[in-house]
Design a protein around this motif. Sequence first.
Motif, PDB file in Angstrom:
ATOM      1  N   THR A  44      -0.317  -3.340   5.882  1.00 49.90           N
ATOM      2  CA  THR A  44       0.770  -3.140   6.331  1.00 49.90           C
ATOM      3  C   THR A  44       1.957  -2.831   7.620  1.00 49.90           C
ATOM      4  O   THR A  44       2.679  -2.170   7.576  1.00 49.90           O
ATOM      5  CB  THR A  44      -0.208  -1.456   7.253  1.00 49.90           C
ATOM      6  OG1 THR A  44      -0.806  -1.597   7.917  1.00 49.90           O
ATOM      7  CG2 THR A  44      -1.024  -0.618   6.118  1.00 49.90           C
ATOM      8  N   LYS A  46       3.674  -6.120   9.198  1.00 43.40           N
ATOM      9  CA  LYS A  46       5.461  -7.288   8.605  1.00 43.40           C
ATOM     10  C   LYS A  46       4.299  -8.388   8.930  1.00 43.40           C
ATOM     11  O   LYS A  46       4.625  -9.167   8.074  1.00 43.40           O
ATOM     12  CB  LYS A  46       6.523  -7.333   9.263  1.00 43.40           C
ATOM     13  CG  LYS A  46       7.606  -6.197   8.336  1.00 43.40           C
ATOM     14  CD  LYS A  46       8.705  -5.586   9.533  1.00 43.40           C
ATOM     15  CE  LYS A  46       9.814  -4.882   8.232  1.00 43.40           C
ATOM     16  NZ  LYS A  46      11.601  -5.055   9.130  1.00 43.40           N
ATOM     17  N   ARG A  49       1.884  -9.124   6.765  1.00 46.05           N
ATOM     18  CA  ARG A  49       1.921  -8.995   4.801  1.00 46.05           C
ATOM     19  C   ARG A  49       3.520 -11.209   5.222  1.00 46.05           C
ATOM     20  O   ARG A  49       3.088 -12.068   4.378  1.00 46.05           O
ATOM     21  CB  ARG A  49       3.326  -8.950   4.501  1.00 46.05           C
ATOM     22  CG  ARG A  49       2.776  -7.119   3.936  1.00 46.05           C
ATOM     23  CD  ARG A  49       3.852  -6.244   3.834  1.00 46.05           C
ATOM     24  NE  ARG A  49       4.355  -5.996   4.323  1.00 46.05           N
ATOM     25  CZ  ARG A  49       4.553  -4.754   4.585  1.00 46.05           C
ATOM     26  NH1 ARG A  49       3.615  -4.133   5.107  1.00 46.05           N
ATOM     27  NH2 ARG A  49       5.858  -4.062   6.012  1.00 46.05           N
ATOM     28  N   GLU A  93       0.327  -1.036   0.689  1.00 44.27           N
ATOM     29  CA  GLU A  93       1.506  -0.638  -0.971  1.00 44.27           C
ATOM     30  C   GLU A  93       1.217  -2.057  -0.938  1.00 44.27           C
ATOM     31  O   GLU A  93       2.087  -2.771  -0.419  1.00 44.27           O
ATOM     32  CB  GLU A  93       2.331  -0.176  -0.259  1.00 44.27           C
ATOM     33  CG  GLU A  93       2.551   1.891   0.380  1.00 44.27           C
ATOM     34  CD  GLU A  93       2.366   2.268  -0.460  1.00 44.27           C
ATOM     35  OE1 GLU A  93       2.129   2.251  -1.958  1.00 44.27           O
ATOM     36  OE2 GLU A  93       1.691   3.974  -0.492  1.00 44.27           O
ATOM     37  N   HIS A  95       3.839  -2.627  -3.671  1.00 41.97           N
ATOM     38  CA  HIS A  95       5.017  -3.605  -3.811  1.00 41.97           C
ATOM     39  C   HIS A  95       5.163  -4.179  -2.047  1.00 41.97           C
ATOM     40  O   HIS A  95       6.280  -4.669  -1.994  1.00 41.97           O
ATOM     41  CB  HIS A  95       5.676  -1.550  -4.213  1.00 41.97           C
ATOM     42  CG  HIS A  95       6.021  -0.638  -2.876  1.00 41.97           C
ATOM     43  ND1 HIS A  95       7.151  -0.747  -2.342  1.00 41.97           N
ATOM     44  CD2 HIS A  95       5.134   0.494  -2.810  1.00 41.97           C
ATOM     45  CE1 HIS A  95       6.741   0.081  -1.343  1.00 41.97           C
ATOM     46  NE2 HIS A  95       5.796   0.919  -1.919  1.00 41.97           N
ATOM     47  N   GLN A  96       5.053  -3.520  -1.210  1.00 42.07           N
ATOM     48  CA  GLN A  96       5.684  -3.754  -0.283  1.00 42.07           C
ATOM     49  C   GLN A  96       5.163  -5.017   0.633  1.00 42.07           C
ATOM     50  O   GLN A  96       5.709  -5.353   0.560  1.00 42.07           O
ATOM     51  CB  GLN A  96       4.450  -2.786   1.125  1.00 42.07           C
ATOM     52  CG  GLN A  96       5.810  -1.258   1.145  1.00 42.07           C
ATOM     53  CD  GLN A  96       4.940  -0.405   1.954  1.00 42.07           C
ATOM     54  OE1 GLN A  96       3.907  -0.726   3.188  1.00 42.07           O
ATOM     55  NE2 GLN A  96       5.721   1.055   2.889  1.00 42.07           N
ATOM     56  N   ASP A  99       7.371  -7.616  -2.091  1.00 42.74           N
ATOM     57  CA  ASP A  99       8.570  -7.530  -1.903  1.00 42.74           C
ATOM     58  C   ASP A  99       8.624  -8.439  -0.376  1.00 42.74           C
ATOM     59  O   ASP A  99       9.360  -9.377  -0.185  1.00 42.74           O
ATOM     60  CB  ASP A  99       9.214  -6.042  -1.210  1.00 42.74           C
ATOM     61  CG  ASP A  99       9.630  -5.043  -2.417  1.00 42.74           C
ATOM     62  OD1 ASP A  99       8.909  -5.935  -3.649  1.00 42.74           O
ATOM     63  OD2 ASP A  99       9.629  -3.984  -2.063  1.00 42.74           O
ATOM     64  N   ALA A 100       8.311  -7.901   0.430  1.00 45.97           N
ATOM     65  CA  ALA A 100       7.942  -8.855   1.840  1.00 45.97           C
ATOM     66  C   ALA A 100       7.354 -10.140   1.383  1.00 45.97           C
ATOM     67  O   ALA A 100       8.133 -11.973   1.538  1.00 45.97           O
ATOM     68  CB  ALA A 100       6.526  -8.580   2.665  1.00 45.97           C
TER      69      ALA A 100
END
Length: 449
Positions: A44, A46, A49, A93, A95-96, A99-100
């Motif tokens: 969750t 950055k 990810r 999520e 998609h997060q 995307d990262a």
Amino acid sequence: MANPDFTHLPRGQMGWTTLIEHLVATDDRAERHFLELKSDIELTQKSGRVKVAKFILGASNRDPAVAAPWLDGHAIMVLGIAPNAVVGVQPFEMHQLADAVRAAIGDNGPHWDVQRVQLDGKDVVVIVVAPPEPTVIATCHSDGADGLVDGDIYIRTDGATRRAKGGEIRALIARTRKTPLDASIAVTGDGDALHCGYDDAALTMYVDRTAAQLRRALPDASAQTSYRGMAGSNIFTPANIAALSQEPDPRSRDEYLGEVAEWATAAKNAIPDVIEHILACWQPFRLRIANLNDTFLEGVRVSVRFNEPVIAHRAQGSVSNAAKLIPTPPRAYGPRPFSIPIPNYAITKRPEAARIPVLPPTPGGLRINGPAELAISLNELRPRDVVTSPNGEVVLLVPRDCDATAITGTWSATARDHHGVYEGTIDGIAVCDAAWINRAIHGVVRALH
């Protein structure tokens, strides 16, 4: 508990569960270039990810030969386990994460996927990275946490994912250049060869007969016209009037016979050139080079070597031009009409005998490297494309002492960045008899009359 099989990637929920249970019973010392274990990671955030993206980049830059024996070439990052404990991963999520990762590895970056495994009521997440591609170097596309720098190259070693050093980058570049690319090429021939068992006697007979006719046109010395013989007679007879309108041949008997002999020698010396020109007008032979798969090829060079003693000759123009190689015979002996000088009067005659020059090969055209070898160079050969050598460049000839009825050969091809040679055979080239050239020789004789 039996050790899991690290040779193949797990299949199904049971396979993944077995693998995770085994890894829980180990510690960080189990990490390899194809395996990373993480307990304290939050997808969750950055920072979490970015760590996933960094692992994907590093795993994708492994040597394919080193990666292949493990997990079918894949690499996995197991999130949510600790030594002897299942920590689990907090809900996130997808998609997060996607995307990262996409921001870091690029839209066309390495392939990866996510596998979720339920163990002890908690979610364990496995990041699965596809096997490395031998011709691709994965680079970072954006700055981020955990030291991620746009443009950097990362590698995966046993137990660590880190920035590549200078020597390691050079090794990556060298590997992409040395990696053989998948290619499939086919080479075939289009056209027949001509047997050179011709008979040029008709050309020799033409020269001999023409020379004999010219010699017979020379009258005896006593029969030559004398203007003095007209004196004291009726000079206005039709015969005398005709004689007065002409001037005698300025050539002496010896000069005239010398011209005839000189022409006959030159004409016979030109017969080999006539034959060579006719042979060069045989149907052209072409090579067809086919790219059978989806690999784009550049800098392609194809060589063909024939097994029989084939002669590859530059193709020339029309057979009708062969007659121009025989010099024009001298004018038959005898009086000629008085000529009245006219300024700028152009006297027409048969063009001078001349060989048709052999032009240098055009780009992509056939090149003749010897008596039985052809070569063609192509700037590119597109996927599933067929390229034919330029029409009308080369004819194939078989010497008189060869009795082959068909021609076979071998071909080899190379391409830029393909460190190997593609090879094959070429056959089905028929050898036609000399009937065609013999007909052409008689056609030249008819044109000379």
